[in-house]
Write a protein that holds these residues in place. Structure first.
Motif, mmCIF file in Angstrom:
data_model
loop_
_atom_site.group_PDB
_atom_site.id
_atom_site.type_symbol
_atom_site.label_atom_id
_atom_site.label_comp_id
_atom_site.label_asym_id
_atom_site.label_seq_id
_atom_site.Cartn_x
_atom_site.Cartn_y
_atom_site.Cartn_z
ATOM 1 N N ARG A 110 10.067 30.713 41.397
ATOM 2 C CA ARG A 110 10.326 30.549 42.833
ATOM 3 C C ARG A 110 11.115 29.278 43.142
ATOM 4 O O ARG A 110 11.888 29.241 44.097
ATOM 5 C CB ARG A 110 8.998 30.517 43.612
ATOM 6 C CG ARG A 110 8.304 31.860 43.682
ATOM 7 C CD ARG A 110 7.215 31.865 44.749
ATOM 8 N NE ARG A 110 6.125 30.954 44.439
ATOM 9 C CZ ARG A 110 5.036 31.303 43.766
ATOM 10 N NH1 ARG A 110 4.907 32.549 43.324
ATOM 11 N NH2 ARG A 110 4.083 30.425 43.526
ATOM 12 N N PRO A 130 8.056 46.510 38.499
ATOM 13 C CA PRO A 130 7.920 46.298 39.949
ATOM 14 C C PRO A 130 6.491 46.030 40.406
ATOM 15 O O PRO A 130 6.287 45.431 41.459
ATOM 16 C CB PRO A 130 8.455 47.605 40.539
ATOM 17 C CG PRO A 130 9.426 48.099 39.510
ATOM 18 C CD PRO A 130 8.822 47.721 38.188
ATOM 19 N N TYR A 135 7.577 40.048 39.036
ATOM 20 C CA TYR A 135 8.779 40.778 39.427
ATOM 21 C C TYR A 135 9.315 40.304 40.782
ATOM 22 O O TYR A 135 10.510 40.043 40.933
ATOM 23 C CB TYR A 135 8.507 42.282 39.466
ATOM 24 C CG TYR A 135 9.697 43.081 39.960
ATOM 25 C CD1 TYR A 135 10.778 43.320 39.119
ATOM 26 C CD2 TYR A 135 9.752 43.549 41.273
ATOM 27 C CE1 TYR A 135 11.878 44.026 39.568
ATOM 28 C CE2 TYR A 135 10.845 44.251 41.721
ATOM 29 C CZ TYR A 135 11.908 44.491 40.880
ATOM 30 O OH TYR A 135 12.997 45.183 41.325
ATOM 31 N N ARG A 136 8.437 40.186 41.776
ATOM 32 C CA ARG A 136 8.890 39.790 43.111
ATOM 33 C C ARG A 136 9.460 38.366 43.097
ATOM 34 O O ARG A 136 10.435 38.073 43.801
ATOM 35 C CB ARG A 136 7.754 39.903 44.123
ATOM 36 C CG ARG A 136 7.355 41.336 44.430
ATOM 37 C CD ARG A 136 6.367 41.413 45.591
ATOM 38 N NE ARG A 136 5.986 42.773 45.856
ATOM 39 C CZ ARG A 136 6.705 43.637 46.581
ATOM 40 N NH1 ARG A 136 7.853 43.241 47.091
ATOM 41 N NH2 ARG A 136 6.289 44.867 46.775
ATOM 42 N N ASP A 137 8.860 37.488 42.306
ATOM 43 C CA ASP A 137 9.375 36.121 42.218
ATOM 44 C C ASP A 137 10.777 36.117 41.607
ATOM 45 O O ASP A 137 11.661 35.389 42.075
ATOM 46 C CB ASP A 137 8.441 35.259 41.370
ATOM 47 C CG ASP A 137 7.060 35.121 41.995
ATOM 48 O OD1 ASP A 137 6.986 34.975 43.224
ATOM 49 O OD2 ASP A 137 6.066 35.181 41.252
ATOM 50 N N GLN A 139 12.907 38.700 41.518
ATOM 51 C CA GLN A 139 13.798 39.380 42.457
ATOM 52 C C GLN A 139 14.200 38.452 43.602
ATOM 53 O O GLN A 139 15.390 38.371 43.961
ATOM 54 C CB GLN A 139 13.100 40.624 43.008
ATOM 55 C CG GLN A 139 13.969 41.490 43.911
ATOM 56 C CD GLN A 139 13.181 42.645 44.504
ATOM 57 O OE1 GLN A 139 12.074 42.446 45.017
ATOM 58 N NE2 GLN A 139 13.726 43.853 44.424
ATOM 59 N N THR A 140 13.243 37.739 44.172
ATOM 60 C CA THR A 140 13.530 36.812 45.268
ATOM 61 C C THR A 140 14.435 35.681 44.800
ATOM 62 O O THR A 140 15.378 35.280 45.502
ATOM 63 C CB THR A 140 12.222 36.228 45.830
ATOM 64 O OG1 THR A 140 11.398 37.304 46.302
ATOM 65 C CG2 THR A 140 12.504 35.269 46.971
ATOM 66 N N ARG A 143 17.984 37.006 44.474
ATOM 67 C CA ARG A 143 18.578 37.338 45.766
ATOM 68 C C ARG A 143 18.936 36.084 46.555
ATOM 69 O O ARG A 143 20.021 35.999 47.140
ATOM 70 C CB ARG A 143 17.616 38.206 46.573
ATOM 71 C CG ARG A 143 18.181 38.655 47.924
ATOM 72 C CD ARG A 143 17.172 39.436 48.732
ATOM 73 N NE ARG A 143 16.860 40.707 48.080
ATOM 74 C CZ ARG A 143 15.659 41.050 47.659
ATOM 75 N NH1 ARG A 143 14.631 40.228 47.827
ATOM 76 N NH2 ARG A 143 15.452 42.221 47.093
ATOM 77 N N THR A 192 14.481 48.838 35.236
ATOM 78 C CA THR A 192 14.258 47.808 36.250
ATOM 79 C C THR A 192 15.409 46.807 36.283
ATOM 80 O O THR A 192 15.872 46.411 37.359
ATOM 81 C CB THR A 192 12.936 47.073 35.987
ATOM 82 O OG1 THR A 192 11.865 48.009 36.033
ATOM 83 C CG2 THR A 192 12.696 45.996 37.036
ATOM 84 N N THR A 200 20.803 42.856 43.367
ATOM 85 C CA THR A 200 20.969 41.398 43.456
ATOM 86 C C THR A 200 22.244 40.891 42.801
ATOM 87 O O THR A 200 22.505 39.687 42.836
ATOM 88 C CB THR A 200 19.772 40.674 42.808
ATOM 89 O OG1 THR A 200 19.732 40.966 41.407
ATOM 90 C CG2 THR A 200 18.463 41.116 43.457
#
Length: 274
Positions: A110, A130, A135-137, A139-140, A143, A192, A200
Motif C-alpha cells: 500500500r 482476487p 490482491y486488493r493492495d 491492485q490499488t 492503479r 489474474t 491497470t
C-alpha cells in the motif's frame, strides 16, 4: 500496582520476616542458658533459615538468569544484524497481534509508490488471487501509481517436473485424471495477471519457469521478504518469514537468483512455447 510488584513486595516481606526470626533465634541461643530456651533458639533458627535462604537463592538465580538470557539475546541480535536480517516473523500468516508478516507486507504494497517489485514462488496464489489477502493492495497500488510501479513475477511452468512432484506430495490420494490444485493455482495466477494488465496497464510481467523456486519471496528496492519453500505433505505456509535489508548478502543472493531464473532460456511468457 502491578501483579509483579505485589509479588516482589510479598517476597521482600517474607525475607525480612525470615531474617528477623533467624536473628531472634541466634540471640536467644546466645543470651539464654536453659534447655527450654536452647530448644526455642534451634526452632527459631531453623524456621528463619527455612524462609530466608530459599528466597535468597531464588533471587540470586533470577538475577543470574536475566544476565544469561540478556547475553544470549544480544548474541542472537548481533548474528542477525551481521547477516543483514532486520526481522524474523514466525510465519507469514496474519495473527491477533498487529505486528505480523501478513500486515507488514500488506502495508508495504500500500505504501510503495515508485520502482520495481520482484516476486517469485511456486504459484504465488496468495498474491494473485482476487479472494487472497494481498490482491486488493496490489491492485490499488498499480492503479494509483499510474505506471510508476512495475512487477516482475516468476511461477512454476505447469510442465516443470517439480509441479507433479509437489502435487503428489501435497495432494495425496488425488485421482491421476484430475488436474492438481497446484496446476489450477498456476493457471489462476496467469489469468489474474492478464486481468491486471487489462485494468491497470501493462506493468505486471509474469514468467513461467522450469527451474523450481525454492522460496516464496517479494523483493522491494529496500527490503526482501523471504520464506523457504519445501516439499512437504502440507503446503509449507507455517515457515518463518525473514526480512533482508537492501545491500545485505542475503538480499543480493535472492535478487541474483531471481534474475538468473528470469533470464534462463527455458523461462517463458504464458502462451508461448519455451
Amino acid at each position: 500496582m502491578t501483579t509483579s510488584a505485589v509479588h516482589q513486595r510479598f517476597l521482600y516481606f517474607c525475607a525480612a520476616l525470615g531474617f528477623a526470626v533467624l536473628v531472634a533465634g541466634l540471640a536467644v541461643g546466645v543470651l539464654m542458658d536453659s534447655t527450654a530456651w536452647t530448644l526455642s533458639a534451634v526452632v527459631l533458627e531453623s524456621l528463619g533459615s527455612a524462609v530466608l535462604f530459599p528466597i535468597l537463592v531464588s533471587f540470586s538465580y533470577d538475577r543470574l538468569k536475566e544476565k544469561w538470557l540478556g547475553d544470549e539475546v544480544w548474541r542472537i541480535f548481533n548474528e542477525l544484524s551481521d547477516a543483514g536480517i532486520s526481522r524474523v516473523y514466525k510465519d507469514r500468516e496474519t495473527s491477533p497481534r498487529r505486528d505480523n508478516a501478513h500486515t507488514r507486507l500488506a502495508e508495504e504494497f500500500r505504501g510503495f509508490e515508485n520502482g520495481e517489485i520482484l516476486m517469485m514462488g511456486v504459484s504465488l496464489r496468495v498474491f494473485f488471487n482476487p479472494l487472497g489477502p494481498f490482491y486488493r493492495d496490489i491492485q490499488t497500488m498499480l492503479r494509483e501509481t499510474g505506471g510508476r510501479v512495475r512487477i516482475r513475477a516468476i511461477v512454476c511452468d505447469p510442465r516443470n517436473p517439480d509441479v507433479p512432484t509437489r502435487a503428489a506430495i501435497e495432494e495425496a490420494g488425488r485421482s491421476p485424471e484430475h488436474t492438481s490444485q497446484l496446476e489450477r493455482d498456476i493457471e489462476s495466477t496467469n489469468v489474474t495477471v492478464a486481468g491486471l494488465r487489462v485494468t491497470t496497464g501493462p506493468n505486471v510481467d509474469l514468467r513461467l519457469a522450469m527451474a523450481a523456486p525454492y522460496c516464496t519471496t517479494v523483493i522491494f528496492p529496500h527490503v526482501c521478504y523471504y520464506s523457504p519453500n519445501l516439499l512437504a505433505p502440507k503446503a509449507p505456509v507455517g515457515l518463518p518469514m525473514i526480512l533482508f535489508r537492501s545491500g545485505a548478502h542475503g538480499y543480493k543472493m535472492i535478487h541474483a537468483s531471481f534474475e538468473y531464473v528470469w533470464q534462463l532460456p527455458t523461462t517463458r511468457e504464458p502462451g508461448t512455447v519455451g
